[in-house]
Enzyme design. Structure first.
Site, PDB file in Angstrom:
ATOM      1  CB  ALA A   1      24.384   2.374 -18.538  1.00  0.00           C
TER       2      ALA A   1
ATOM      3  CE1 TYR B   1      16.243   8.698 -22.266  1.00  0.00           C
ATOM      4  CE2 TYR B   1      15.613   7.145 -20.537  1.00  0.00           C
ATOM      5  CZ  TYR B   1      15.292   8.167 -21.417  1.00  0.00           C
ATOM      6  OH  TYR B   1      14.020   8.667 -21.445  1.00  0.00           O
TER       7      TYR B   1
ATOM      8  CB  SER C   1     -15.444   6.208 -39.690  1.00  0.00           C
ATOM      9  OG  SER C   1     -16.680   6.616 -40.183  1.00  0.00           O
ATOM     10  CB  ILE C   2     -11.981   5.854 -43.863  1.00  0.00           C
ATOM     11  CG1 ILE C   2     -11.004   6.522 -42.904  1.00  0.00           C
ATOM     12  CG2 ILE C   2     -11.610   6.182 -45.291  1.00  0.00           C
ATOM     13  CD1 ILE C   2      -9.585   6.077 -43.125  1.00  0.00           C
TER      14      ILE C   2
ATOM     15  CE  LYS D   1      -9.685   1.350 -42.174  1.00  0.00           C
ATOM     16  NZ  LYS D   1      -9.835   0.809 -40.831  1.00  0.00           N
TER      17      LYS D   1
ATOM     18  CB  CYS E   1      -0.362 -44.136 -31.993  1.00  0.00           C
ATOM     19  SG  CYS E   1      -0.390 -43.514 -33.679  1.00  0.00           S
TER      20      CYS E   1
ATOM     21  CB  CYS F   1       3.095 -42.300 -32.336  1.00  0.00           C
ATOM     22  SG  CYS F   1       3.176 -43.999 -32.925  1.00  0.00           S
TER      23      CYS F   1
HETATM   24  S1  IVH Z   1      -7.669   8.743 -41.307  1.00  0.00           S
HETATM   25  C1  IVH Z   1     -10.967  11.142 -42.153  1.00  0.00           C
HETATM   26  N1  IVH Z   1      -5.732   7.064 -41.762  1.00  0.00           N
HETATM   27  O1  IVH Z   1      -9.521   3.743 -39.453  1.00  0.00           O
HETATM   28  C2  IVH Z   1     -10.365   9.884 -41.832  1.00  0.00           C
HETATM   29  N2  IVH Z   1      -7.478   6.356 -40.339  1.00  0.00           N
HETATM   30  O2  IVH Z   1     -12.441   4.412 -40.351  1.00  0.00           O
HETATM   31  C3  IVH Z   1      -9.888   9.827 -40.437  1.00  0.00           C
HETATM   32  N3  IVH Z   1      -7.199   4.092 -39.429  1.00  0.00           N
HETATM   33  O3  IVH Z   1     -10.786   4.672 -36.533  1.00  0.00           O
HETATM   34  C4  IVH Z   1      -8.990   8.697 -40.190  1.00  0.00           C
HETATM   35  N4  IVH Z   1      -5.264   3.689 -40.380  1.00  0.00           N
HETATM   36  O4  IVH Z   1      -8.307   4.571 -36.429  1.00  0.00           O
HETATM   37  C5  IVH Z   1      -6.885   7.259 -41.129  1.00  0.00           C
HETATM   38  N5  IVH Z   1      -3.903   5.700 -42.238  1.00  0.00           N
HETATM   39  C6  IVH Z   1      -5.068   5.895 -41.604  1.00  0.00           C
HETATM   40  C7  IVH Z   1      -5.649   4.916 -40.763  1.00  0.00           C
HETATM   41  C8  IVH Z   1      -6.872   5.189 -40.163  1.00  0.00           C
HETATM   42  C9  IVH Z   1      -6.198   3.210 -39.588  1.00  0.00           C
HETATM   43  C10 IVH Z   1      -8.411   3.845 -38.618  1.00  0.00           C
HETATM   44  C11 IVH Z   1      -8.724   4.966 -37.680  1.00  0.00           C
HETATM   45  C12 IVH Z   1     -10.212   5.131 -37.701  1.00  0.00           C
HETATM   46  C13 IVH Z   1     -10.664   4.269 -38.797  1.00  0.00           C
HETATM   47  C14 IVH Z   1     -11.433   5.126 -39.763  1.00  0.00           C
END
Ligand code: IVH
Length: 687
Positions: A40, A42, A88-89, A127, A420, A438
């Site tokens: 409230a 806030y 991406s990883i 992840k 049944c 049943c």
């Molecule tokens: S690092 C250089 N850290 O995974 C790496 N990514 O394949 C840049 N993701 O689309 C990303 N958890 O959304 C990183 N702890 C984490 C992550 C993470 C999930 C997702 C991210 C990206 C995908 C990479």
């Protein structure tokens, strides 16, 4: 200064003050989950700022907390060229310790390290299973939020990301003039469940999973889609950065700096050393996975030193300094082959999906529950559909929804049978209930079978070997009609059954014999009384202390037990007063089932408590006892007024040791503490 100028100046100062206050409280509320003022208060501060901004529109800055406004509708999502590509990883499925070693070896080789160089430090993270987002802050103010897209070009989703309470519109402290923070927008499981709960109440379609819901909401043109969805955010790195004089030298340091700017960072990350550290992190997280408040699909390992990261560089879109080790997926798509109806122990009819077998959550799944007719209708699944099956942890696999694809032929909607499938008794549904039942009771062989299986289950009487196949045989052949007949089985008659050898028959008879010594709590649970789960059974046993007293208790007395309300009390009372159930109880006792009883009323008086055989004494259990499980032994000791401790000390009264007792036994001998076996324990309990 003229009076109006002075007023305007005052408004400006107050607006700035309110913004800072609201920012502080919003961070405590959304990010730290530890508000230090009531909602409230806030709301009052918020309303005051809104007022000032209404009177002085020039004071309405984009980072103002009032600017998280629903209702922006875009004609389309605009493309955003990422200043630095969103990578991406590299993902691997060899997630054993060998996987961690291979990654570490590869990194060391690339860096030209020798075998005797010290172990590398890594930052190990979760992840997250959500949607990658780039947050662009200029002079500490959020100016743009974008999706990853193809890594080079994403989409502008600022209007929706601004609605995520955890994403600050302005950073704390003194951030660099340009700072891009990258992370994952996701939805917590409890927020997802609440959302679906509301959808169900409104008879609306339920959402499939947290990930799709979060991603779907963020990519909507209309930010109204965010109104009822509470999303969360975890940062895991940086994008473009300019003028960051105090930039940390490690990835873990960067995460700490991001958290200090007020953007949430998942606390479940750790700096670990060498492959053994990585493997230990992996092991810990895979054990904790189901208990996390959000979905993850694996762990990510990153070389912690940013200088080493720079040296390692990239291959195409993937950095050489990071790897993701995925856990088994908890959702898979498969084909719905048929819908069958199963009759449960209490007569409940459950529609069960027969599936083309798929590997999900670590095992092959061929059946999944559809819960009830209404849930099935809401999901709109029909035989032949491609469906998503989910299996998380030990939870029974379930169908979460169908893949929207046109059906090529007409398939009628599923209907519950009117009678049944097991006994042809009429199927009933109480008004307002979603469950079909049943009406056959124990006349229904399916209910009888389920009752037997429950009676024999591990947490009930734990009769090993009495599984589904055998129960089918016993009931179908007419050898067993109810629970008491189990104890009339002899090895010769059992051995005559198909697929049953002499040995297994003798084993089962031995297990049945062993099951006779039990506890009142287990016995009550094993009866399968509707609404009486393990916890209630334990409470009932503790409160009444004997079966006779429980049987004599009127519903009002039952309601004295914690968590027993009128519905549960009625169910217990009805069960225990029915003549045929009383006969079953009597027959089971005549067959030799027994447990320790105590007079709970007497035990609750202080004198009686002191007189309890183990009052004030602490016992330690170690190894496997011949007939009592650890839980049972503990319950008996506690019922006798004693305590069970996890380790041996000089204060220990006695150690109860079974086979394969370990270091606790050595410790007891060292300290000269009495060591007893199960019989010894029973003598102690008898006082
Ligand atoms: S690092 C250089 N850290 O995974 C790496 N990514 O394949 C840049 N993701 O689309 C990303 N958890 O959304 C990183 N702890 C984490 C992550 C993470 C999930 C997702 C991210 C990206 C995908 C990479």
């Amino acid at each position: 200064m003229s009076p109006t100028q002075a007023q305007a100046e005052q408004a400006r100062a107050r607006a700035a003050e309110l913004r800072a206050l609201l920012q502080h409280h919003a961070h405590r509320y959304y990010v730290l989950d530890a508000p230090d003022i009531p909602d409230a208060d806030y709301d009052r501060l918020f309303a005051e700022l809104q007022d000032i901004e209404a009177q002085h529109p020039a004071l309405r800055t984009p980072d103002s907390p009032t600017q998280r406004v629903i209702g922006q509708v875009l004609p389309g999502l605009l493309p955003v060229q990422h200043a630095r590509p969103m990578l991406s990883i590299r993902t691997e499925t060899d997630t054993t310790a060998a996987g961690a070693e291979a990654f570490d070896a590869r990194v060391r080789r690339e860096l030209g390290l020798a075998a005797d160089d010290p172990a590398l430090s890594y930052c190990a993270e979760l992840k997250f299973d959500g949607l990658a987002i780039n947050l662009r802050y200029e002079d500490g103010v959020l100016v743009q939020a974008s999706t990853r897209g193809d890594g080079q070009i994403g989409e502008d989703v600022t209007h929706n990301v601004r609605m995520i309470g955890q994403v600050p519109l302005r950073l704390f402290g003194t951030p660099p003039p340009l700072l891009e923070i990258r992370g994952e927008a996701y939805m917590r499981r409890d927020d997802f469940e609440r959302l679906n709960e509301r959808q169900r109440e409104q008879g609306a379609k339920t959402f499939i999973n947290p990930r799709n819901t979060a991603a779907g909401a963020i990519r909507q043109l209309d930010s109204a889609g965010m109104r009822d969805k509470r999303l969360s955010f975890f940062a895991y790195g940086l994008g473009e950065v300019q003028g960051y004089a105090a930039a940390p030298a490690t990835h873990s340091g960067t995460l700490a700096a991001i958290a200090a700017f007020g953007v949430p960072v998942c606390p479940e990350h750790a700096v670990v050393h060498g492959p053994a550290g990585l493997a230990a992190f992996h092991e810990r997280i895979s054990a904790e996975r189901d208990a996390l408040p959000f979905d993850i699909d694996g762990v990510v390992y990153k070389v912690d030193s940013l200088e080493l990261q720079r040296q390692l560089g990239f291959v195409t879109r993937e950095p050489r300094w990071a790897v993701a080790h995925k856990f088994p997926a908890q959702e898979q798509t498969t084909r719905l082959l048929a819908i069958e109806v199963q009759v449960g122990r209490t007569g409940k009819l459950t529609p069960v999906a027969r599936l083309a077998p798929v590997f999900v959550g670590g095992t092959t799944v061929g059946n999944a529950t559809l819960h009830n007719l209404f849930e099935l209708r809401r999901k709109g699944v029909r035989v032949g559909d491609a469906v998503i099956v989910r299996r998380a942890g030990d939870v029974i696999p379930e169908i979460v929804g169908r893949i929207a694809e046109p059906r090529t032929r007409y398939v009628p909607n599923f209907r519950m049978p009117a009678t049944c499938p097991a006994c042809a008794s009429v199927v009933l549904r109480e008004r307002g209930s979603v469950e079909h039942r049943c009406s056959g009771g124990l006349f229904c062989p399916a209910q009888r079978k389920q009752a037997l299986l429950h009676f024999a289950s591990r947490r009930a009487l734990d009769i090993e070997g009495l599984g589904e196949k055998l129960v089918d045989q016993l009931v179908d052949s007419g050898l067993v009609k109810g629970l008491p007949e189990l104890y009339g089985l002899d090895a010769a008659r059992l051995a005559a059954l198909e697929r049953m050898g002499q040995r297994s028959a003798a084993n089962l008879v031995a297990m049945l014999e062993r099951s006779k010594a039990t506890t009142l709590a287990r016995f009550l649970y094993a009866l399968g009384i509707r609404h009486v789960g393990e916890a209630t059974a334990r409470d009932l046993a503790g409160h009444f202390g004997s079966l006779e007293r429980l049987m004599d208790a009127p519903p009002e007395a039952l309601q004295q037990v914690p968590d027993v309300g009128p519905v549960v009390a009625r169910s217990i009372h009805t069960f225990l007063t029915q003549a045929h159930n009383r006969e079953v109880l009597q027959q089971l006792r005549a067959a030799g089932l027994h447990w320790e009883e105590h007079d709970a009323r007497a035990a609750s008086s202080p004198q009686a408590a002191a007189a309890a055989p183990l009052a004030g004494r602490t016992l330690v259990l170690t190894g496997t006892l011949p007939t009592l499980t650890r839980d049972d032994a503990k319950a008996l000791i506690e019922a006798a007024g004693g305590k069970v401790a996890g380790s041996v000390s000089k204060k220990t009264h006695a150690v109860i040791a079974g086979s394969e007792a370990g270091s606790k036994l050595d410790k007891a001998r060292e300290l000269g503490i009495t060591v007893l076996d199960e019989d010894g324990l029973r003598r102690l309990l008898a006082g």
